[in-house]
Enzyme design. Structure first.
Site, PDB file in Angstrom:
ATOM      1  N   CYS A  82       2.318   1.938  -1.270  1.00  0.00           N
ATOM      2  CA  CYS A  82       1.980   3.127  -2.062  1.00  0.00           C
ATOM      3  C   CYS A  82       2.130   4.390  -1.234  1.00  0.00           C
ATOM      4  O   CYS A  82       2.514   5.448  -1.756  1.00  0.00           O
ATOM      5  CB  CYS A  82       0.562   3.010  -2.599  1.00  0.00           C
ATOM      6  SG  CYS A  82      -0.707   2.815  -1.313  1.00  0.00           S
ATOM      7  N   HIS A 375      -5.742   3.101  -1.839  1.00  0.00           N
ATOM      8  CA  HIS A 375      -4.477   3.437  -2.494  1.00  0.00           C
ATOM      9  C   HIS A 375      -4.149   4.898  -2.201  1.00  0.00           C
ATOM     10  O   HIS A 375      -5.049   5.711  -1.969  1.00  0.00           O
ATOM     11  CB  HIS A 375      -4.629   3.219  -4.008  1.00  0.00           C
ATOM     12  CG  HIS A 375      -3.367   3.345  -4.798  1.00  0.00           C
ATOM     13  ND1 HIS A 375      -2.213   2.673  -4.496  1.00  0.00           N
ATOM     14  CD2 HIS A 375      -3.086   4.078  -5.915  1.00  0.00           C
ATOM     15  CE1 HIS A 375      -1.275   2.976  -5.388  1.00  0.00           C
ATOM     16  NE2 HIS A 375      -1.780   3.827  -6.254  1.00  0.00           N
ATOM     17  N   ASN A 396       0.917   8.544 -10.171  1.00  0.00           N
ATOM     18  CA  ASN A 396       0.750   7.228  -9.580  1.00  0.00           C
ATOM     19  C   ASN A 396       2.118   6.612  -9.310  1.00  0.00           C
ATOM     20  O   ASN A 396       3.149   7.159  -9.686  1.00  0.00           O
ATOM     21  CB  ASN A 396      -0.072   6.326 -10.508  1.00  0.00           C
ATOM     22  CG  ASN A 396      -0.819   5.242  -9.765  1.00  0.00           C
ATOM     23  OD1 ASN A 396      -0.547   4.963  -8.599  1.00  0.00           O
ATOM     24  ND2 ASN A 396      -1.764   4.601 -10.431  1.00  0.00           N
TER      25      ASN A 396
END
Length: 455
Positions: A82, A375, A396
């Site tokens: 991520c 994250h 995201n």
């Protein structure tokens, strides 16, 4: 013979009795609210069954300050990179604006490839640095617990891109193993590196010097290179970038290296950034560095300045108002509706269904490993009313099917409680905060939850 027992419960007679269970069940059956919850909850996720629609109505996905962007939403799938996705999402915006592009995705697997090789070398060098420590020491066990993780911090992204550059994704696309690295590749690399760590330590115990073992490291790295190159394919050394802009104009840049592409076409100087953290357990206005966390040997180390959330909020607003996206580390699954993208303290009605309410502070969540940055996402907007931030907008990297077409709406109260890391241009950070970097750095264990590696 003395009978030694392993550590365990304080009193073995304090077992969970059937009488207790019957009593619990009777009380549950007598509670009408619990009986209603037993009908609605079992066959749906908590987020769906207990969704608080009133919160969603109070925070529509409308923002007073929002970075314009029409590009596609990226999808990290079953990988833990991520941090690479979010960081490249920051960089691609400038390229798209510069060349008037409808869309552009930069190659995450390109940096993933080199990250795996660099982390192998990083791990082996740290094994060499701890040869004289007992195998059960916290340092050695910490290294062995995660020899080549997918996760990382912004600083590690900067180390990679400054050394290797980057390419458009169509030049170096995903393979099964780059987009599903958590399924097989991570385990294979981890098992091989652990075995070589054992060989190194055993050889050292038999008299081998660090210099002897460093010569053997060459063959280990060659093995890791073989595994990664077969799994992910070898990246290009030179390529031609050809594209049409929104107006149909053809552009072509011939025979360039990935590093030339980064230096010539990316509008973002990654070296002029700083990492901020918020850990209420630790002294503010000090910098902290996690032990053994990094990837490129010789690159600047991972360092964060611990500041109150008010400073993070201030820097975030400056970045958004200036039209610049930024990455931040959050507790991904805490109080979150995947279907709507809402992140709010009361978005899921746990109290109504289970009669529970958490009273843990942010510091206590870190202390008891109940919270921390798991994250990395990309901050792209904010909504301000009467001078106060009401909610934030984040991009995201879980695909457009998740969240609100790939975007998350975050209430400011949630932002305060569940955001732990922020990476931003130095120009948006107050001078008195930057001055902290001129003082001594405080080391912290690599397993400290305030700076655990996000996936």
């Amino acid at each position: 013979m003395i009978n030694f027992r392993a550590k365990g419960p304080l009193n073995d007679s304090e077992n969970l009795s059937l009488l207790q269970l019957h009593s619990f069940n009777d009380e549950l059956n007598a509670n009408n609210t619990s009986n209603l919850a037993r009908i609605t909850v079992p066959d749906r996720s908590y987020a769906d069954a207990l969704h608080n629609s009133n919160v969603q109505k109070q925070h529509p996905p409308v923002f007073s300050h929002e970075l314009p962007f029409d590009g596609s939403i990226t999808d990290q799938k079953d990988s833990g990179i991520c941090w690479i996705f979010a960081s490249l999402n920051v960089l691609r915006r400038g390229i798209m604006e510069k060349y008037n592009l409808d869309d552009l995705e930069l190659s995450q697997p390109y940096l993933f490839y080199y990250d795996k090789l660099e982390k192998a070398n990083w791990f082996l060098e740290n094994i060499l640095a701890t040869l004289d420590q007992d195998i059960e020491s916290p340092d050695v066990q910490g290294l062995l617990s995660s020899p080549n993780p997918d996760g990382g911090h912004w600083h590690m992204f900067v180390a990679l891109i400054e050394k290797y550059g980057v390419v458009p994704k169509h030049i170096y696309p995903e393979t099964f193993h780059t987009s599903h690295s958590s399924l097989e590749l991570a385990d294979l690399l981890g098992s091989r590196l652990r075995e070589h760590a054992m060989i190194f330590r055993n050889a050292h115990a038999m008299g081998a010097t660090v210099e002897d073992l460093r010569k053997r490291k060459h063959d280990v790295l060659k093995e890791i290179h073989r595994i990664v190159s077969i799994s992910a394919k070898s990246p290009p050394e030179r390529f031609t970038w050809i594209f049409k802009d929104k107006d149909g104009k053809l552009n072509e840049f011939k025979d360039i290296t990935p590093l030339e592409f980064y230096k010539q076409h990316v509008r973002f100087d990654c070296t002029q950034t700083v990492g901020l953290m918020n850990d209420p357990r630790k002294e503010y206005m000090r910098s902290y560095q996690p032990d053994y966390v990094g990837n490129v040997v010789g690159a600047p180390r991972v360092i964060f300045i611990n500041v109150p959330m008010s400073i993070i909020r201030q820097c975030a607003l400056k970045s958004i108002k200036d039209g610049c996206a930024a990455t931040f580390g959050l507790d991904e699954h805490s109080l979150y509706s995947k279907a709507t993208g809402m992140r709010a303290l009361d978005i899921t009605e746990y109290e109504a269904a289970f009669d529970i309410k958490s009273h843990m502070s942010k510091a206590e969540r870190l202390q008891y490993k109940a919270g921390g940055a798991s994250h990395i996402m990309c901050l792209v907007g904010a909504h301000i009313e009467d001078g106060q931030v009401i909610r934030w907008k984040a991009e995201n990297s879980r695909g457009s099917a998740q969240d609100n077409n790939g975007y998350s709406t975050i209430t400011d109260e949630w932002f305060e409680e569940h955001v732990y890391l922020f990476h931003v241009k130095r120009s948006y950070v107050p001078e008195h905060v930057l001055d902290v970097l001129n003082r001594d750095v405080t080391p912290i264990p690599c397993n400290d939850y305030s700076l655990r590696i996000p996936y």
